[in-house]
Every structure is written in C-alpha cells, then in structure tokens.
Motif scaffolding. Structure first.
Motif, short mmCIF file in Angstrom:
data_model
loop_
_atom_site.label_atom_id
_atom_site.label_comp_id
_atom_site.label_asym_id
_atom_site.label_seq_id
_atom_site.Cartn_x
_atom_site.Cartn_y
_atom_site.Cartn_z
N ILE A 34 103.89 -6.14 -39.71
CA ILE A 34 104.97 -5.34 -39.14
C ILE A 34 105.95 -5.02 -40.27
N ALA A 35 106.18 -3.73 -40.49
CA ALA A 35 107.05 -3.30 -41.58
C ALA A 35 108.50 -3.10 -41.13
N ALA A 36 108.68 -2.63 -39.89
CA ALA A 36 110.04 -2.35 -39.40
C ALA A 36 110.04 -2.38 -37.88
N VAL A 37 111.22 -2.71 -37.32
CA VAL A 37 111.40 -2.73 -35.87
C VAL A 37 112.75 -2.12 -35.55
N VAL A 38 112.80 -1.27 -34.52
CA VAL A 38 114.05 -0.74 -34.01
C VAL A 38 114.16 -1.23 -32.57
N ASP A 39 115.24 -1.93 -32.25
CA ASP A 39 115.43 -2.47 -30.91
C ASP A 39 116.83 -2.11 -30.44
N GLU A 40 116.93 -0.96 -29.78
CA GLU A 40 118.21 -0.45 -29.28
C GLU A 40 118.12 -0.34 -27.77
N PRO A 41 119.24 -0.23 -27.08
CA PRO A 41 119.21 -0.18 -25.61
C PRO A 41 118.29 0.90 -25.03
N ARG A 42 118.19 2.06 -25.65
CA ARG A 42 117.39 3.14 -25.09
C ARG A 42 116.26 3.58 -26.03
N ARG A 43 116.03 2.80 -27.07
CA ARG A 43 114.98 3.17 -28.04
C ARG A 43 114.37 1.90 -28.61
N TRP A 44 113.03 1.87 -28.63
CA TRP A 44 112.32 0.75 -29.22
C TRP A 44 111.18 1.32 -30.06
N ALA A 45 111.02 0.78 -31.24
CA ALA A 45 109.97 1.27 -32.14
C ALA A 45 109.55 0.17 -33.09
N PHE A 46 108.34 0.30 -33.59
CA PHE A 46 107.90 -0.57 -34.67
C PHE A 46 106.90 0.19 -35.54
N ALA A 47 106.80 -0.24 -36.77
CA ALA A 47 105.84 0.33 -37.71
C ALA A 47 105.09 -0.82 -38.36
N TYR A 48 103.82 -0.59 -38.61
CA TYR A 48 103.06 -1.61 -39.32
C TYR A 48 102.30 -0.98 -40.48
N ALA A 49 102.00 -1.82 -41.45
CA ALA A 49 101.22 -1.41 -42.62
C ALA A 49 99.91 -2.19 -42.59
N SER A 50 98.83 -1.53 -42.98
CA SER A 50 97.55 -2.22 -43.05
C SER A 50 97.53 -3.16 -44.25
N LEU A 51 96.77 -4.23 -44.13
CA LEU A 51 96.61 -5.21 -45.19
C LEU A 51 95.19 -5.12 -45.75
N PRO A 52 94.95 -5.70 -46.92
CA PRO A 52 93.60 -5.66 -47.50
C PRO A 52 92.55 -6.13 -46.49
N GLY A 53 91.44 -5.43 -46.46
CA GLY A 53 90.38 -5.73 -45.51
C GLY A 53 90.42 -4.85 -44.28
N HIS A 54 91.52 -4.13 -44.08
CA HIS A 54 91.66 -3.21 -42.95
C HIS A 54 90.77 -1.99 -43.21
N ALA A 55 90.28 -1.37 -42.14
CA ALA A 55 89.42 -0.18 -42.29
C ALA A 55 90.18 1.03 -42.81
N GLU A 56 91.51 1.01 -42.67
CA GLU A 56 92.34 2.11 -43.17
C GLU A 56 93.39 1.55 -44.13
N VAL A 57 93.90 2.43 -44.96
CA VAL A 57 95.02 2.11 -45.85
C VAL A 57 96.17 2.99 -45.42
N GLY A 58 97.31 2.39 -45.04
CA GLY A 58 98.45 3.21 -44.66
C GLY A 58 99.35 2.52 -43.67
N GLU A 59 100.16 3.35 -42.99
CA GLU A 59 101.12 2.86 -42.00
C GLU A 59 101.00 3.65 -40.72
N GLU A 60 101.42 3.01 -39.63
CA GLU A 60 101.44 3.66 -38.33
C GLU A 60 102.72 3.22 -37.62
N ALA A 61 103.35 4.15 -36.91
CA ALA A 61 104.59 3.85 -36.20
C ALA A 61 104.47 4.26 -34.74
N PHE A 62 105.09 3.47 -33.88
CA PHE A 62 105.10 3.71 -32.43
C PHE A 62 106.55 3.65 -31.98
#
Length: 115
Positions: A34-62
């Motif tokens: 997990i690279a970052a988390v936003v936890d606000e009353p009306r907004r929630w988000a997180f982003a993660y980065a892949s680690l070695p061995g992952h099928a992809e290289v990069g980041e994804e955010a929700f």
C-alpha cells in the motif's frame, strides 16, 4: 475471486499484502505494498505498488467519493505494464485482464452503495 493475506490486513501506507486471484483451476499470487491512503468523511482511496514477483510492474489506485449531490463516484486508475521481457508484444494478450478486474471492483462498489 480474490483473497487477501493476511486476512486482517488494513489499508495503511507501507502495509504489504499478498493477493491470490483464481482463474479456473489456477491461482496467481501477487505481492503488493500500500503506497497511500486517503480517509476522509466523504472520500476514501488507496493506491498500491506491485512488488518483485508480481505479474505487473506499476501502481493502481482505487477511490470512492460520496459527492454533495448524493451521487457516489468510484474511480480505478492504473499505470502498469506486464513484468516480462518483451512485454510490449504481450500487452494485447493481457490488456483485458486489468479492465476485467476494474469492472468487478466497480460492480462490487455499486452493489455496496445501492439502497
């Protein structure tokens, strides 16, 4: 279906998780941090980065946001590529998978916020 380990993991920056994804008889395990988390009353988000061995290289955010007009918006954003030599040639084969996961995520969010 995805399974996260450890099962009691929380979305906190610098938390490492393993995600097991089933594809018929096969299970693929992906390591993420997990690279970052936003936890606000009306907004929630997180982003993660892949680690070695992952099928992809990069980041994804929700992100999920409950707006002032009482609509709920969900966004999935990714910057990644296949973690294999010659990944540019393989991209057309694997490109549908992230879209499929994003659609499943958004469907889950939509089901959770329906009255």
């Amino acid at each position: 279906m995805a399974t996260v380990w450890p099962a009691d993991a929380t979305a906190e920056a610098d938390t490492t998780v393993l995600v097991a994804l089933r594809f018929g008889p096969l299970t693929v395990v992906a390591a993420n941090r997990i690279a970052a988390v936003v936890d606000e009353p009306r907004r929630w988000a997180f982003a993660y980065a892949s680690l070695p061995g992952h099928a992809e290289v990069g980041e994804e955010a929700f992100a999920v946001e409950h707006r002032a007009d009482d609509t709920v918006w969900a966004v999935v954003a990714a910057t990644a590529h296949i973690a294999l030599p010659g990944h540019r040639f393989l991209q057309p084969v694997f490109a549908p998978l992230p879209r499929r996961f994003a659609r499943r995520y958004l469907a889950t969010v939509a089901a959770a916020v329906r009255p």
